[in-house]
Scaffold this active site. Sequence first.
Site, PDB file in Angstrom:
ATOM      1  CE  LYS A  24      52.526  55.571  37.516  1.00  0.00           C
ATOM      2  NZ  LYS A  24      51.560  56.024  38.528  1.00  0.00           N
ATOM      3  CB  SER A  25      48.323  49.989  37.756  1.00  0.00           C
ATOM      4  OG  SER A  25      47.941  51.303  37.486  1.00  0.00           O
ATOM      5  NE  ARG A  29      45.610  47.682  41.597  1.00  0.00           N
ATOM      6  CZ  ARG A  29      45.668  48.982  41.303  1.00  0.00           C
ATOM      7  NH1 ARG A  29      46.817  49.572  40.987  1.00  0.00           N
ATOM      8  NH2 ARG A  29      44.577  49.729  41.333  1.00  0.00           N
ATOM      9  N   GLY A  97      49.527  58.875  44.134  1.00  0.00           N
ATOM     10  CA  GLY A  97      48.137  58.749  44.573  1.00  0.00           C
ATOM     11  C   GLY A  97      47.753  57.296  44.798  1.00  0.00           C
ATOM     12  CB  SER A 168      38.540  56.208  41.068  1.00  0.00           C
ATOM     13  OG  SER A 168      39.704  55.956  41.834  1.00  0.00           O
ATOM     14  CG  ASP A 318      46.839  57.323  34.082  1.00  0.00           C
ATOM     15  OD1 ASP A 318      46.326  58.263  34.713  1.00  0.00           O
ATOM     16  OD2 ASP A 318      46.981  56.182  34.563  1.00  0.00           O
ATOM     17  CE  LYS A 344      43.514  60.662  37.041  1.00  0.00           C
ATOM     18  NZ  LYS A 344      43.409  59.429  37.819  1.00  0.00           N
ATOM     19  NE  ARG A 348      48.227  64.103  34.527  1.00  0.00           N
ATOM     20  CZ  ARG A 348      48.363  62.845  34.883  1.00  0.00           C
ATOM     21  NH1 ARG A 348      47.478  61.949  34.499  1.00  0.00           N
ATOM     22  NH2 ARG A 348      49.393  62.456  35.607  1.00  0.00           N
TER      23      ARG A 348
HETATM   24  C1  S3P Z   1      45.458  53.930  38.968  1.00  0.00           C
HETATM   25  C2  S3P Z   1      44.205  54.365  38.688  1.00  0.00           C
HETATM   26  C3  S3P Z   1      43.925  55.628  37.992  1.00  0.00           C
HETATM   27  C4  S3P Z   1      45.137  56.146  37.251  1.00  0.00           C
HETATM   28  C5  S3P Z   1      46.371  56.096  38.098  1.00  0.00           C
HETATM   29  C6  S3P Z   1      46.662  54.669  38.537  1.00  0.00           C
HETATM   30  C7  S3P Z   1      45.632  52.669  39.704  1.00  0.00           C
HETATM   31  O1  S3P Z   1      43.565  56.606  38.957  1.00  0.00           O
HETATM   32  O2  S3P Z   1      44.905  57.451  36.807  1.00  0.00           O
HETATM   33  O3  S3P Z   1      47.472  56.586  37.387  1.00  0.00           O
HETATM   34  O4  S3P Z   1      46.748  52.126  39.728  1.00  0.00           O
HETATM   35  O5  S3P Z   1      44.645  52.193  40.288  1.00  0.00           O
HETATM   36  P1  S3P Z   1      42.051  56.732  39.487  1.00  0.00           P
HETATM   37  O6  S3P Z   1      41.721  55.467  40.150  1.00  0.00           O
HETATM   38  O7  S3P Z   1      42.065  57.870  40.451  1.00  0.00           O
HETATM   39  O8  S3P Z   1      41.236  57.009  38.269  1.00  0.00           O
END
Ligand code: S3P
Length: 430
Positions: A24-25, A29, A97, A168, A318, A344, A348
Amino acid sequence: MAANQLVISPVSRFGGQLAVPGDKSISHRYVLFGALAEGTTSIVGLAPGADVASSVACMHAMGATIHRTGPGALEIRGRGRHRLAPADGDLDCGNSGTTLRLLAGVVSSHPFRSRLIGDASLGRRPMRRVIDPLSKMGATIASRDGRAPLEIDGGDLSAIDWTPPVASAQIKSAILLAGLAAHGTTIVREPLPTRDHTERAFDLFGVTHDSRPGYSAVTGGQRLIAPTGVLRVPGDPSSAAIWAAVAASHPGWWVEITGVCLNPLRLGFVQALSRMGADVRLTETAKAGGETIGTVRVGHGAPKAATIGPDMVPSLIDELPVLAASAALGGGLTVSGAEELRVKESDRISSLALGFRQLGVHMIEHPDGFEIPGGQRPRGGQVDAHLDHRLVMAFTVLALSGTGSTLITGADAVAVSYPNFHADLMHLCK
Ligand code: S3P
């Protein structure tokens, strides 16, 4: 079974091989970078969930031409850095987020107003962490007391040297994306190193940067160029972690997950499972898009009480819910320095404690973590997922080992990262 509910009966056998959805991350991007790049970016293996669909919809709304060329495959004709168009209406980030925070960084450099909204869960999450640095760079941002909706008037930005209050990757990435269009060199100094997918994507899209763990710098005014060839998104370690956590729970249970992203900043769960006594093996099989890819094989070992401290938290933030569930069945777990869990998709720590209690599992809550005694046997029952996909996964780990069956309400939340969750669960429980 009613929609949005999942009933799970305990199983006696669990095992098999599978591939999990794309990360997902990384998917977020590639989509954002593709829209900002000159040329056409081809992506395969994109995360299929609602979160990445939110990023795709927002980039489409801002004028990127996006074609779906197959399942998990997109072609994005980018508009070039700084050339996105104002959306007709709100930019809806759904439950994501990552979409909202990274997009805030992107629209901050565009000379028009954007309104970023999300669902009830996203509307509760803290946004000052991106509002403060982006405002300092020159954006004007109105919010609902530090929360979404965010109304952002973008424009000419100046570089900053910023130390975020929390580690983060979302904050870091929002600042670096804004920094791409700022005058001067933008620097982010992190309290602890976080996932570096933005920096790795910079390499793929021809952006020069200076990065090492905990430090990232980018000079503004650079063009992003669509990579030649196809970008392949590797499997999501966070989705692999659920099956790894289940496999570690009982003698004879096992799983082998192929094609997983083995980025070291994402593998805290592997280290944690080893500390918890599981039998974990990693095999590297390929490289793609600047990431190492491989197979994660997990089986039951000799359960041990384990401790996770603040240094490890960013690399498994996560995965903590599924690790907590597995530890309750195994040797127990103590976690500290994880107060980020409270902001989150749900809080959590308290929603896990509540859900575990409803399933007959004891967990002691702390402001920044929790303690879970080992050797517990969940009894099943009814539990709510609080709009949080990772809670559906954690409750599933317990449910498979219950003395009775478990009803998870709000289980559709799992689709934000893992729409095929139920089918894969059935596959492994055969
Ligand atoms: C993410 C960063 C993390 C993670 C989120 C995805 C990302 O959050 O918990 O699920 O893709 O950069 P934080 O940057 O708020 O820690």
